[in-house]
Motif scaffolding. Sequence first.
Motif, PDB file in Angstrom:
ATOM      1  N   LEU A  75       0.821  -1.216   0.000  1.00 15.95           N
ATOM      2  CA  LEU A  75       0.000   0.000   0.000  1.00 15.95           C
ATOM      3  C   LEU A  75       0.853   1.263   0.000  1.00 15.95           C
ATOM      4  CD1 LEU A  75      -2.886  -1.007   2.423  1.00 15.95           C
ATOM      5  CD2 LEU A  75      -3.017  -0.684  -0.050  1.00 15.95           C
ATOM      6  N   VAL A  76       1.922   1.255   0.791  1.00 18.56           N
ATOM      7  CA  VAL A  76       2.807   2.434   0.836  1.00 18.56           C
ATOM      8  C   VAL A  76       3.477   2.647  -0.523  1.00 18.56           C
ATOM      9  CG1 VAL A  76       4.957   3.325   1.837  1.00 18.56           C
ATOM     10  CG2 VAL A  76       3.180   2.368   3.321  1.00 18.56           C
ATOM     11  N   LEU A  77       3.991   1.582  -1.106  1.00 20.59           N
ATOM     12  CA  LEU A  77       4.647   1.724  -2.413  1.00 20.59           C
ATOM     13  C   LEU A  77       3.650   2.136  -3.494  1.00 20.59           C
ATOM     14  CD1 LEU A  77       7.066  -1.339  -2.331  1.00 20.59           C
ATOM     15  CD2 LEU A  77       7.670   1.076  -2.153  1.00 20.59           C
ATOM     16  N   ALA A  78       2.453   1.599  -3.450  1.00 16.77           N
ATOM     17  CA  ALA A  78       1.438   1.981  -4.430  1.00 16.77           C
ATOM     18  C   ALA A  78       1.006   3.434  -4.228  1.00 16.77           C
ATOM     19  CB  ALA A  78       0.229   1.056  -4.330  1.00 16.77           C
ATOM     20  N   TYR A  79       0.944   3.877  -2.980  1.00 17.32           N
ATOM     21  CA  TYR A  79       0.578   5.268  -2.704  1.00 17.32           C
ATOM     22  C   TYR A  79       1.591   6.226  -3.326  1.00 17.32           C
ATOM     23  CZ  TYR A  79      -0.491   9.533  -0.179  1.00 17.32           C
ATOM     24  OH  TYR A  79      -0.792  10.836   0.143  1.00 17.32           O
ATOM     25  N   PHE A  80       2.853   5.854  -3.290  1.00 17.24           N
ATOM     26  CA  PHE A  80       3.896   6.692  -3.882  1.00 17.24           C
ATOM     27  C   PHE A  80       4.094   6.410  -5.368  1.00 17.24           C
ATOM     28  CE2 PHE A  80       5.091   6.997   0.636  1.00 17.24           C
ATOM     29  CZ  PHE A  80       5.049   8.369   0.753  1.00 17.24           C
ATOM     30  N   LYS A  81       3.112   5.753  -5.982  1.00 17.09           N
ATOM     31  CA  LYS A  81       3.037   5.541  -7.430  1.00 17.09           C
ATOM     32  C   LYS A  81       4.233   4.781  -8.000  1.00 17.09           C
ATOM     33  CE  LYS A  81      -0.054   9.344  -8.331  1.00 17.09           C
ATOM     34  NZ  LYS A  81      -1.235   8.684  -7.908  1.00 17.09           N
ATOM     35  N   ARG A  82       4.662   3.741  -7.295  1.00 18.63           N
ATOM     36  CA  ARG A  82       5.703   2.866  -7.816  1.00 18.63           C
ATOM     37  C   ARG A  82       5.073   1.883  -8.794  1.00 18.63           C
ATOM     38  NH1 ARG A  82       9.049   6.355  -6.698  1.00 18.63           N
ATOM     39  NH2 ARG A  82       9.787   6.501  -4.583  1.00 18.63           N
ATOM     40  N   GLY A  83       5.864   1.284  -9.624  1.00 18.86           N
ATOM     41  CA  GLY A  83       5.366   0.338 -10.616  1.00 18.86           C
ATOM     42  C   GLY A  83       4.909  -0.970  -9.982  1.00 18.86           C
ATOM     43  N   LEU A  84       4.176  -1.754 -10.764  1.00 18.63           N
ATOM     44  CA  LEU A  84       3.619  -3.008 -10.271  1.00 18.63           C
ATOM     45  C   LEU A  84       4.707  -3.978  -9.831  1.00 18.63           C
ATOM     46  CD1 LEU A  84       1.115  -4.721  -9.793  1.00 18.63           C
ATOM     47  CD2 LEU A  84       1.257  -5.451 -12.160  1.00 18.63           C
ATOM     48  N   LEU A  85       5.767  -4.082 -10.597  1.00 14.89           N
ATOM     49  CA  LEU A  85       6.858  -4.990 -10.242  1.00 14.89           C
ATOM     50  C   LEU A  85       7.527  -4.553  -8.943  1.00 14.89           C
ATOM     51  CD1 LEU A  85       8.451  -7.478 -11.100  1.00 14.89           C
ATOM     52  CD2 LEU A  85       9.996  -5.971 -12.354  1.00 14.89           C
ATOM     53  N   THR A  86       7.729  -3.254  -8.783  1.00 12.55           N
ATOM     54  CA  THR A  86       8.329  -2.729  -7.558  1.00 12.55           C
ATOM     55  C   THR A  86       7.438  -3.016  -6.358  1.00 12.55           C
ATOM     56  OG1 THR A  86       9.349  -0.961  -8.840  1.00 12.55           O
ATOM     57  CG2 THR A  86       9.284  -0.668  -6.460  1.00 12.55           C
ATOM     58  N   VAL A  87       6.144  -2.831  -6.511  1.00 13.43           N
ATOM     59  CA  VAL A  87       5.204  -3.092  -5.421  1.00 13.43           C
ATOM     60  C   VAL A  87       5.215  -4.578  -5.063  1.00 13.43           C
ATOM     61  CG1 VAL A  87       2.771  -3.075  -4.776  1.00 13.43           C
ATOM     62  CG2 VAL A  87       3.744  -1.111  -5.953  1.00 13.43           C
TER      63      VAL A  87
END
Length: 106
Positions: A75-87
Amino acid sequence: MSFNQFLPYLITMALVTYLIRAVPLVLIKKKIENRFILSFLHYMPYAVLSVMTIPAVFFATDHIVTAAVGVAVALVLAYFKRGLLTVAIGASLGVFVSALVIQYLI
């Protein structure tokens, strides 16, 4: 269960799935203009995907704490608009690290 016993179930489910998808296309000829129905149909895929995914995520590990850590990292990584692979990698690393911590604490 043999294939001959399984075949009626398979055919029934195929027909039900087909009818659920085909009947609205056949019955509804004009464009839908109702704002409520359009809004409902817009959010339906997200709701169904969430209902299917969230329980699987929380029961994919031995401890619910490690699953919660993975979800939190995702959720934190997605909130900061990271890519799907990174999340996905971040969530997996969160689960792995928290499982190691729990293993050494217990």
